[in-house]
Scaffold this motif. Structure first.
Motif, PDB file in Angstrom:
ATOM      1  N   LYS A 166     -22.746   6.188  -5.195  1.00  0.00           N
ATOM      2  CA  LYS A 166     -21.451   6.753  -5.577  1.00  0.00           C
ATOM      3  C   LYS A 166     -20.343   6.224  -4.673  1.00  0.00           C
ATOM      4  N   LEU A 167     -20.630   6.140  -3.377  1.00  0.00           N
ATOM      5  CA  LEU A 167     -19.632   5.616  -2.445  1.00  0.00           C
ATOM      6  C   LEU A 167     -19.262   4.178  -2.781  1.00  0.00           C
ATOM      7  N   ILE A 168     -20.253   3.401  -3.153  1.00  0.00           N
ATOM      8  CA  ILE A 168     -19.997   2.009  -3.507  1.00  0.00           C
ATOM      9  C   ILE A 168     -19.141   1.947  -4.773  1.00  0.00           C
ATOM     10  N   GLU A 169     -19.457   2.801  -5.738  1.00  0.00           N
ATOM     11  CA  GLU A 169     -18.658   2.828  -6.967  1.00  0.00           C
ATOM     12  C   GLU A 169     -17.201   3.150  -6.645  1.00  0.00           C
ATOM     13  N   TRP A 170     -17.002   4.154  -5.778  1.00  0.00           N
ATOM     14  CA  TRP A 170     -15.635   4.520  -5.385  1.00  0.00           C
ATOM     15  C   TRP A 170     -14.955   3.350  -4.684  1.00  0.00           C
ATOM     16  N   SER A 171     -15.668   2.722  -3.776  1.00  0.00           N
ATOM     17  CA  SER A 171     -15.068   1.631  -3.006  1.00  0.00           C
ATOM     18  C   SER A 171     -14.679   0.477  -3.921  1.00  0.00           C
ATOM     19  N   GLU A 172     -15.528   0.179  -4.911  1.00  0.00           N
ATOM     20  CA  GLU A 172     -15.221  -0.908  -5.845  1.00  0.00           C
ATOM     21  C   GLU A 172     -13.997  -0.566  -6.690  1.00  0.00           C
ATOM     22  N   GLU A 173     -13.913   0.682  -7.156  1.00  0.00           N
ATOM     23  CA  GLU A 173     -12.762   1.086  -7.968  1.00  0.00           C
ATOM     24  C   GLU A 173     -11.473   0.995  -7.154  1.00  0.00           C
ATOM     25  N   LEU A 174     -11.517   1.484  -5.916  1.00  0.00           N
ATOM     26  CA  LEU A 174     -10.334   1.431  -5.064  1.00  0.00           C
ATOM     27  C   LEU A 174      -9.917  -0.010  -4.812  1.00  0.00           C
ATOM     28  N   GLN A 175     -10.888  -0.862  -4.529  1.00  0.00           N
ATOM     29  CA  GLN A 175     -10.604  -2.268  -4.249  1.00  0.00           C
ATOM     30  C   GLN A 175      -9.964  -2.942  -5.463  1.00  0.00           C
ATOM     31  N   GLU A 176     -10.496  -2.685  -6.646  1.00  0.00           N
ATOM     32  CA  GLU A 176      -9.950  -3.270  -7.869  1.00  0.00           C
ATOM     33  C   GLU A 176      -8.505  -2.844  -8.101  1.00  0.00           C
ATOM     34  N   ARG A 177      -8.203  -1.607  -7.735  1.00  0.00           N
ATOM     35  CA  ARG A 177      -6.858  -1.069  -7.960  1.00  0.00           C
ATOM     36  C   ARG A 177      -5.896  -1.357  -6.810  1.00  0.00           C
ATOM     37  N   GLY A 178      -6.388  -2.011  -5.752  1.00  0.00           N
ATOM     38  CA  GLY A 178      -5.517  -2.347  -4.621  1.00  0.00           C
ATOM     39  C   GLY A 178      -5.176  -1.156  -3.760  1.00  0.00           C
ATOM     40  N   ILE A 179      -6.072  -0.162  -3.749  1.00  0.00           N
ATOM     41  CA  ILE A 179      -5.881   1.033  -2.925  1.00  0.00           C
ATOM     42  C   ILE A 179      -6.782   0.905  -1.703  1.00  0.00           C
ATOM     43  N   GLU A 180      -6.194   1.064  -0.530  1.00  0.00           N
ATOM     44  CA  GLU A 180      -6.952   0.953   0.713  1.00  0.00           C
ATOM     45  C   GLU A 180      -7.680   2.264   0.988  1.00  0.00           C
TER      46      GLU A 180
END
Length: 189
Positions: free
Chosen positions: A72-86
């Motif tokens: 789940k953490l990886i999924e969140w991190s990937e979504e944030l990265q794709e959206r340009g959110i640090e």
């Protein structure tokens, strides 16, 4: 903009420690939730993600506030990265606004991808091994005699589909699938 997310699992737990830490690092807006981290449906987190824009920084007290499982953490991190959110995790010392934080973040993503690939390889190997032993995956096929009986009962128009299911143990889905197959064969003729 720094946006905070504070979460505890039960209603009797306090968010104060997390909120204080998030305010201390300059979060302008803090979303709060009292809900289990195992639940995917977290309204405040969803609202935060809807609100957040490229260039914003999502701040949490600890990574486990976002999710309990590595997946789940990886999924969140990937979504944030794709959206340009640090992402900043105060207690875990992860800050993707820095070079080291970005590297750490990417290492997590690489490890997650490797984990997914290994799971896929093990699944394929397991299926091949089962096939070599004569086992085939999937749901067992329905007895053709029972399916034929169900179709005949259906064609009499005397019974409901529910009654046919009870008499033949052929599911509604199987019955309708067979009816569609036969109709498409008739259309070809």
């Amino acid at each position: 903009m720094k946006i905070g997310y504070a979460r505890v699992s039960t209603l009797d737990q306090s968010l104060d420690l997390q909120i204080d830490a998030l305010e201390k690092i300059g979060c302008e807006k803090i979303y709060q939730e009292k809900i289990s981290g195992m639940k995917d449906d977290r309204p405040q987190l969803q609202e935060l993600l809807t609100y957040a824009r490229e260039g914003d920084v999502l701040c949490v007290y600890k990574l486990d506030r976002l999710g309990r499982s590595t997946k789940k953490l990886i999924e969140w991190s990937e979504e944030l990265q794709e959206r340009g959110i640090e992402l900043v995790s105060i207690r875990d010392s992860i800050d993707t606004t820095t070079a080291v934080g970005k590297a750490m973040f990417k290492m997590l993503a690489v490890l997650a991808e490797m984990e997914r690939d290994l799971i896929s390889e093990r699944t394929r190997a397991g299926l091949e091994s089962a096939r070599a032993r004569g086992r085939v995956g999937g749901r067992p096929k329905k007895d053709n005699k029972q399916v034929e009986k169900a179709l005949k009962l259906y064609n009499t128009e005397k019974y409901t589909v529910k009654e046919i299911e009870e008499m033949t143990s052929v599911s509604k889905a199987t019955l309708y699938r067979e009816i569609r197959k036969r109709k498409s064969k008739e259309e070809l003729i």
